[in-house]
Write a protein that holds these residues in place. Structure first.
Motif, short mmCIF file in Angstrom:
data_model
loop_
_atom_site.label_atom_id
_atom_site.label_comp_id
_atom_site.label_asym_id
_atom_site.label_seq_id
_atom_site.Cartn_x
_atom_site.Cartn_y
_atom_site.Cartn_z
N GLU A 1 0.81 -1.25 -0.07
CA GLU A 1 -0.03 0.01 0.02
C GLU A 1 0.89 1.37 -0.04
O GLU A 1 1.85 1.43 0.98
CB GLU A 1 -0.98 0.03 1.33
N GLU A 2 0.48 2.02 -0.88
CA GLU A 2 1.23 3.42 -1.10
C GLU A 2 0.57 4.55 -0.11
O GLU A 2 1.19 5.46 0.28
CB GLU A 2 1.38 3.77 -2.49
N PHE A 3 -0.84 4.46 -0.06
CA PHE A 3 -1.53 5.49 0.24
C PHE A 3 -2.28 4.88 1.65
O PHE A 3 -2.57 3.72 1.73
CB PHE A 3 -2.75 6.01 -0.72
N PRO A 4 -2.76 5.67 2.70
CA PRO A 4 -3.61 5.20 3.73
C PRO A 4 -4.91 4.42 3.09
O PRO A 4 -5.68 4.74 2.43
CB PRO A 4 -3.90 6.43 4.20
N ASN A 5 -5.16 3.29 3.89
CA ASN A 5 -6.40 2.59 3.62
C ASN A 5 -6.63 2.33 2.16
O ASN A 5 -7.65 2.30 1.43
CB ASN A 5 -7.54 3.20 4.16
N GLU A 6 -5.46 1.83 1.44
CA GLU A 6 -5.72 1.48 -0.04
C GLU A 6 -6.09 0.39 -0.34
O GLU A 6 -5.81 -0.66 0.39
CB GLU A 6 -4.14 1.94 -0.58
N LYS A 7 -7.08 0.18 -0.98
CA LYS A 7 -7.47 -0.72 -1.48
C LYS A 7 -7.46 -1.05 -3.25
O LYS A 7 -8.09 -0.01 -3.88
CB LYS A 7 -9.11 -1.31 -1.30
N ASN A 8 -7.16 -2.15 -3.69
CA ASN A 8 -6.91 -2.24 -5.17
C ASN A 8 -7.91 -3.42 -5.59
O ASN A 8 -7.85 -4.63 -4.97
CB ASN A 8 -5.68 -2.37 -5.48
N TYR A 9 -8.80 -3.27 -6.83
CA TYR A 9 -9.48 -4.35 -7.26
C TYR A 9 -9.50 -4.46 -8.77
O TYR A 9 -8.91 -3.34 -9.50
CB TYR A 9 -11.06 -3.88 -7.02
N ILE A 10 -9.50 -6.08 -9.29
CA ILE A 10 -9.54 -6.22 -10.51
C ILE A 10 -10.39 -7.06 -11.03
O ILE A 10 -10.85 -8.08 -10.29
CB ILE A 10 -8.05 -6.75 -10.91
N PHE A 11 -11.11 -6.71 -12.06
CA PHE A 11 -12.31 -7.52 -12.64
C PHE A 11 -11.96 -7.64 -14.28
O PHE A 11 -11.70 -6.66 -15.07
CB PHE A 11 -13.57 -6.72 -12.45
N LEU A 12 -12.11 -8.80 -14.59
CA LEU A 12 -12.36 -9.08 -15.90
C LEU A 12 -13.57 -8.29 -16.53
O LEU A 12 -14.79 -8.96 -16.10
CB LEU A 12 -12.37 -10.77 -16.41
N LEU A 13 -13.66 -7.75 -17.52
CA LEU A 13 -14.53 -6.85 -18.17
C LEU A 13 -15.59 -7.58 -19.07
O LEU A 13 -14.96 -8.37 -19.84
CB LEU A 13 -14.11 -5.74 -18.63
N ASP A 14 -16.76 -7.79 -18.57
CA ASP A 14 -17.89 -8.47 -19.23
C ASP A 14 -18.75 -7.45 -19.86
O ASP A 14 -19.58 -6.86 -18.72
CB ASP A 14 -18.39 -9.67 -18.64
N LYS A 15 -19.24 -7.27 -20.87
CA LYS A 15 -20.02 -5.94 -21.34
C LYS A 15 -21.55 -6.31 -20.95
O LYS A 15 -22.20 -5.54 -20.72
CB LYS A 15 -19.87 -5.90 -22.57
N SER A 16 -21.79 -7.57 -20.81
CA SER A 16 -23.07 -8.11 -20.39
C SER A 16 -23.23 -7.85 -18.72
O SER A 16 -24.29 -8.22 -18.39
CB SER A 16 -23.50 -9.42 -20.95
N ASP A 17 -22.05 -7.73 -18.15
CA ASP A 17 -22.25 -7.69 -16.51
C ASP A 17 -23.13 -6.66 -16.15
O ASP A 17 -22.98 -5.55 -16.64
CB ASP A 17 -20.61 -7.38 -16.06
N ASP A 18 -23.94 -6.81 -15.27
CA ASP A 18 -24.79 -5.85 -14.47
C ASP A 18 -23.95 -5.01 -13.23
O ASP A 18 -24.49 -4.26 -12.65
CB ASP A 18 -26.06 -6.24 -13.91
N PHE A 19 -22.66 -5.63 -13.16
CA PHE A 19 -22.01 -5.14 -12.02
C PHE A 19 -22.40 -5.13 -10.66
O PHE A 19 -22.03 -4.39 -9.78
CB PHE A 19 -21.65 -3.59 -12.23
N LYS A 20 -23.47 -6.04 -10.09
CA LYS A 20 -23.79 -6.26 -9.02
C LYS A 20 -22.70 -6.78 -7.98
O LYS A 20 -22.59 -5.98 -6.93
CB LYS A 20 -24.88 -6.92 -8.97
#
Length: 453
Positions: free
Chosen positions: A70-89
């Motif tokens: 972590e470089e910044f306080p309370n840093e969180k990093n996320y990765i998602f494989l992008l699916d254009k049909s995804d509703d992002f829930k």
């Protein structure tokens, strides 16, 4: 409440409003700049460290990236494989970010979000022909630190500036109102015993100087009026008593016994002569009393002084053909408007003719030199003779009604002309100056303000 206190409060209120508006702008732009700057840092974090991380290990498990330094306080990093049909829930539940944030990222390739202390930056990254949605979130420690420092600085600055503003306002108002205070103190010193006192005019041509000038003009009118009215009764009783005594005495003598016709005729001539003398003195006294007022009831108009001077010359020569008057016009201004005054033609004619007639009479009809010109805002008329002059020890009495110098016994007069002339000149806002040396001559200067038309 005094005007000085009102001015202080108004100045301080204006100052506080300016400080508040200025502080609000500083706070707003600092907050906006810090927010944009931190989003750029998060974007750089994605483009450098996280992108390289994914390239090294393209099979990273979707969701929260673990074991990331972590470089910044309370840093969180996320990765998602992008699916254009995804509703992002799923993404929404994991990151607690709104669905609009993800849809905006999908549409624009990147997006930003701020919620309380947490800043989030998302970006679409193409790695090995796969589109990844990468999100980096953290608290802006820079903004928190800057806000504390900024708040502390602004409060300290406000307190110091307030103290300086109060101090500056106090001395500034004292400096600005000092002339008014001086005028007030000077006015308090003026009473009926010292109406000759005047306020100092510094020639700055500002509002205060105009106020002093206006007040001095009012004092001139008051002094003229007071002196005239104050001396009127005593002068009248003294000057009118002499012809009245002569009339009564002649009548008493005529009635003591029966006389012949010639004696009665002689007595009546003496009574008539004294009665005419009494009439002239009465008219002079009444006229002198009238010019002691401020002249509001007298009609003023444009008067051209060069024309008036020629008219006076003609009048003087008609009264006494022996008069020798030489008028010098070499000092006349090019602009004829500088020869016009706002005044009463009849009164000014009387004032100027009084001076010139006296000059001719007391110089035994030797040549009298008259010059006319303009200086700055004044028209200057100078009458110079080579007559008997006025004794130096009697100069202070020349404006007293009925006063006649000790060397004028051989000349006819009542001692009304000079005080009458001064009253008229003062009514027109001008000034009368007399310089005289006994047996050498007298110089009279008349200064009249150029009319504003």
């Amino acid at each position: 409440m005094k005007i000085q206190l009102k001015a202080n409060l108004l100045l301080l209120t204006s100052y506080f409003l300016i400080i508040l508006v200025f502080g609000g702008f500083v706070y707003f732009f600092e907050n906006t700049y810090s927010k944009d700057d931190f989003h750029k840092l998060l974007e750089a974090r994605i483009d450098t460290f996280l992108k390289e991380k994914i390239k090294v290990n393209p099979n990273l498990e979707e969701g929260l990236l673990q074991n990331i330094e972590e470089e910044f306080p309370n840093e969180k990093n996320y990765i998602f494989l992008l699916d254009k049909s995804d509703d992002f829930k799923t993404e929404k539940d994991l990151t607690h970010l709104p669905i609009a944030f993800f849809k905006n990222t999908l549409a624009n390739g990147q997006s930003e979000h701020f919620n309380k202390k947490v800043y989030s930056k998302s970006k679409v990254i193409d790695i090995y022909n796969k589109n990844y949605l990468v999100i980096s979130s953290a608290e802006n420690y820079l903004l928190l630190h800057q806000k504390k420092y900024l708040n502390k600085t602004m409060w300290v600055s406000l307190i110091v500036a307030t103290f300086l503003a109060i101090l500056t306002s106090y001395f500034l108002m004292r400096f600005i109102f000092r002339p008014i205070t001086e005028i007030t103190q000077k006015v308090k010193e003026i009473n009926l015993k010292n109406l000759h006192l005047r306020l100092e005019q510094k020639g700055d041509k500002d509002e205060l100087d105009e106020l002093a000038k206006t007040f001095n003009n009012m004092l001139n009118r008051m002094e003229t009026s007071f002196n005239t009215q104050n001396n009127f009764i005593s002068n009248a009783s003294h000057e009118l008593r002499t012809p009245l005594t002569a009339i009564i005495g002649e009548a008493d003598v005529a009635l003591t016994k029966v006389r012949n016709v010639e004696e009665y005729i002689e007595t009546i001539k003496v009574i008539l002569e004294e009665a005419e003398n009494l009439d002239k003195k009465t008219q002079a006294l009444l006229f002198l009393a009238q010019t002691g007022f401020n002249g509001k009831t007298i009609k003023f108009d444009k008067v051209r002084m060069d024309q008036l001077l020629w008219d006076v010359k003609v009048t003087t020569e008609k009264i006494n053909p022996k008069s020798k008057i030489v008028i010098d016009m070499s000092l006349l201004p090019e602009n004829p408007m500088k020869l016009k005054v706002n005044g009463n033609n009849q009164l000014l004619h009387l004032a100027v003719s009084n001076i010139i007639l006296n000059a001719c009479k007391y110089s035994k009809f030797e040549t009298v030199n008259v010059s006319l010109g303009s200086i700055d805002t004044y028209i200057l008329l100078v009458v110079k003779d080579s007559g008997i002059g006025i004794p130096e020890n009697e100069m202070e009495y020349i404006y007293d009604p009925f006063f006649r110098a000790s060397n004028t016994q051989l000349f006819e007069g009542y001692g009304i002309g000079l005080p009458l002339t001064r009253n008229i000149i003062r009514m027109h806002g001008g000034e009368l100056l007399v310089n005289s040396i006994q047996n050498i001559g007298t110089t009279v200067q008349i200064k009249l303000p150029i009319g504003q038309f």
